[in-house]
Design an enzyme around this catalytic site. Structure first.
Site, PDB file in Angstrom:
ATOM      1  N   GLU A 265      20.419  -5.715 -37.698  1.00 30.55           N
ATOM      2  CA  GLU A 265      19.020  -6.136 -37.820  1.00 30.55           C
ATOM      3  C   GLU A 265      18.424  -5.655 -39.141  1.00 30.55           C
ATOM      4  O   GLU A 265      18.566  -4.495 -39.515  1.00 30.55           O
ATOM      5  CB  GLU A 265      18.218  -5.557 -36.653  1.00 30.55           C
ATOM      6  CG  GLU A 265      16.738  -5.907 -36.683  1.00 30.55           C
ATOM      7  CD  GLU A 265      15.956  -5.225 -35.568  1.00 30.55           C
ATOM      8  OE1 GLU A 265      14.819  -5.647 -35.310  1.00 30.55           O
ATOM      9  OE2 GLU A 265      16.493  -4.271 -34.962  1.00 30.55           O
ATOM     10  N   LYS A 334      13.378 -14.017 -33.997  1.00 29.33           N
ATOM     11  CA  LYS A 334      13.106 -13.243 -32.785  1.00 29.33           C
ATOM     12  C   LYS A 334      11.873 -13.761 -32.061  1.00 29.33           C
ATOM     13  O   LYS A 334      10.834 -14.000 -32.662  1.00 29.33           O
ATOM     14  CB  LYS A 334      12.923 -11.763 -33.141  1.00 29.33           C
ATOM     15  CG  LYS A 334      12.847 -10.841 -31.926  1.00 29.33           C
ATOM     16  CD  LYS A 334      12.807  -9.381 -32.339  1.00 29.33           C
ATOM     17  CE  LYS A 334      12.849  -8.452 -31.138  1.00 29.33           C
ATOM     18  NZ  LYS A 334      12.802  -7.031 -31.526  1.00 29.33           N
ATOM     19  N   CYS A 386      17.704  -6.912 -31.011  1.00 31.69           N
ATOM     20  CA  CYS A 386      17.239  -5.610 -30.535  1.00 31.69           C
ATOM     21  C   CYS A 386      16.712  -5.662 -29.103  1.00 31.69           C
ATOM     22  O   CYS A 386      17.450  -5.882 -28.160  1.00 31.69           O
ATOM     23  CB  CYS A 386      16.192  -5.055 -31.515  1.00 31.69           C
ATOM     24  SG  CYS A 386      15.858  -3.288 -31.305  1.00 31.69           S
TER      25      CYS A 386
END
Length: 512
Positions: A265, A334, A386
């Site tokens: 990430e 995301k 994540c």
């Protein structure tokens, strides 16, 4: 009986519930004492089985305080290190979080005892259903916080075999059902309780033989790069190029021998489109060596920031490669953002109060809820960034029947050497088990790892080292029942247990 009537009994009962909640932390990674979960739940049912709804609410709340305080204590590390607050203020913020989260187990136990006292004692068997309802609410309300689902404690036991059929939440339903049956047997010594307990514990031993998921004869050579960039300098503009150089230096020796190379990430800390020139160079270099490349990066579009993952290099099986340009289609943005870390509710009010509410890159926009898998060397990677990996419904929605791998990239450096990263990895492994696909996890400082379709380790890198990790990851065909029906199977299981518990009452009334 005399002790139960003493003035000390309520206080000791509350203390007992707190201690039971505290003990649960040892059931999760990295402590991995999965056996503890059932004794804790059995003792909890024993304590609450005859309580009024009000008492059940109170005791459930104290249990939640112990559970979340111990289980989520790792959050203190990030707030204390990066939040810029006095330690007392940090503790106060965490206490507010624990007080909020404790409402959900309190609600579950209140509803259970309310049904038992309002309708019939046989509503005793509704606890798995009320718990599932409360946990579903916890995973949805205010964008949700589904961490510490009880099913994760069984990731390394045979009970995890329920997950490909019904999802990880079904394991929690089974655990509570076994706890109810155990207490029922202790009180009434009925013959059927041990038989049902044995059935619930033994059925998952045969479930793997009944799924359609199987390995093919092929595998893919995948390399992960763990940069181990210190969080305190990660977003320093003067460190953008040194950070990128570290990742490139670690990656170049991998080109010839690997099909796919993956960075974690926000490994590229200078956002698109400001890095278009260097990304185009990387893209061309990877395509020339017939290597696919995936990395986390920040994307800026019309003043909107997106936490993104992009795929460069060879994306087709036969050398077919889409040219790179900012906004090219081979990317994921995301969707499930982390509160405070990636978006700040009531930001205009909170940001001036403390650095905690003004962290670097804490004003992201959401990507679409469902996005196409990334394409790399002809294979498809369904992606979660994540925190998103903790949302099973989101991960399932972004998987397709042609998905080859689950991919999650993360940066758990925020949480130092706490037990938070180990819990995060455990959650990711459950997604692999549920969906029957190998899972690839690239992180900045660990836990960087690859697991197979059963959640078993293929390779794992040491934490807090600048290193690379390579493995031959098997390709898998077939889909799991959980992929087909999602959470509906868990709800059906919980409802069925509640109905079967009530059936004896219905039959007796019909006979009268």
């Amino acid at each position: 009986m005399a002790f139960a009537q003493s003035r000390w009994y309520p206080a000791l009962t509350r203390l007992g519930c707190i201690l039971l909640g505290l003990l649960l932390v040892f059931s999760y990674a990295p402590f991995a004492q999965a056996w503890l979960t059932l004794p804790v739940l059995i003792l909890l049912v024993l304590l609450l089985r005859d309580k009024t709804p009000r008492e059940a609410w109170q005791l459930g709340y104290f249990f939640g305080l112990g559970w979340f305080t111990a289980g989520l204590s790792w959050i203190y590390v990030s707030i204390d290190t990066f939040g810029g607050l006095h330690p007392l203020a940090t503790v106060a913020i965490l206490l507010l979080l624990y007080l909020y989260l404790s409402l959900f187990p309190a609600l579950a136990f209140w509803a259970w005892r309310w049904l038992s006292t309002r309708f019939h004692a046989q509503a005793y068997w509704t606890l798995p259903l009320t718990w599932l309802a409360a946990e579903t609410l916890r995973g949805w309300l205010f964008t949700g916080f589904p961490w510490l689902e009880l099913g994760y404690t069984q990731t390394d036991t045979w009970l995890a075999n329920y997950a490909p059929w019904f999802g990880g939440s079904a394991i929690t339903v089974v655990l509570f059902t076994v706890a109810l049956l155990s207490v029922h047997w202790l009180r009434q010594r009925t013959w059927h309780a041990p038989a049902l307990i044995a059935a619930l514990l033994l059925i998952p031993l045969v479930l793997p033989q009944l799924t359609a998921v199987s390995r093919t004869s092929d595998n893919v050579s995948i390399a992960l790069v763990q940069g181990n960039i210190n969080q305190s300098i990660k977003w320093d503009p003067d460190q953008h190029w040194p950070n990128l150089s570290r990742y490139l230096d670690l990656s170049r020796p991998l080109y010839a021998d690997h099909d796919v190379i993956i960075w974690p990430e926000s490994a590229v800390t200078m956002p698109e489109p400001y890095t278009d020139d260097i990304l185009e160079v990387i893209h061309d270099e990877m395509a020339t060596t017939q290597t696919a490349f995936i990395t986390g990066i920040i994307d800026i579009r019309k003043d909107n920031y997106y936490n993104s993952v992009i795929a460069l290099g060879q994306d087709g099986a036969q050398g077919v490669t889409e040219s790179y340009q900012h906004g090219h289609s081979n990317r994921y943005q995301k969707h499930q953002l982390l509160p405070i870390g990636e978006f700040v509710p009531f930001g205009d009010l909170l940001r001036p109060l403390a650095p905690l509410f003004n962290l670097p890159m804490s004003s992201f926009s959401r990507g679409d809820a469902v996005q196409e898998p990334l394409r790399a060397h002809g294979w498809e990677f369904s992606t979660a960034i994540c925190y998103e990996i903790a949302f099973p419904g989101h991960v399932r929605a972004n998987m397709t029947g042609s998905t080859d791998f689950l991919l999650t990239v993360s940066n758990d450096t925020w949480f130092g050497r706490s037990h938070g990263p180990a819990q995060h990895m455990q959650i990711a492994r459950m997604r692999a088990i549920e969906l029957g696909r190998p899972l690839i996890r690239a992180t900045n400082s660990g836990i960087t790892a690859m697991v197979d379709e059963h959640g078993d380790w293929l390779a794992r890198a040491p934490q807090f080292e600048s290193t690379t990790l390579s493995a031959k990851v098997p390709l898998v065909s077939g889909i799991t029942p959980y992929y087909l029906w999602g959470a509906y199977g868990t709800w059906l299981l919980a409802v069925l247990i509640a109905i079967l518990g009530v059936l004896p009452v219905v039959n007796r009334r019909q006979k009268k």
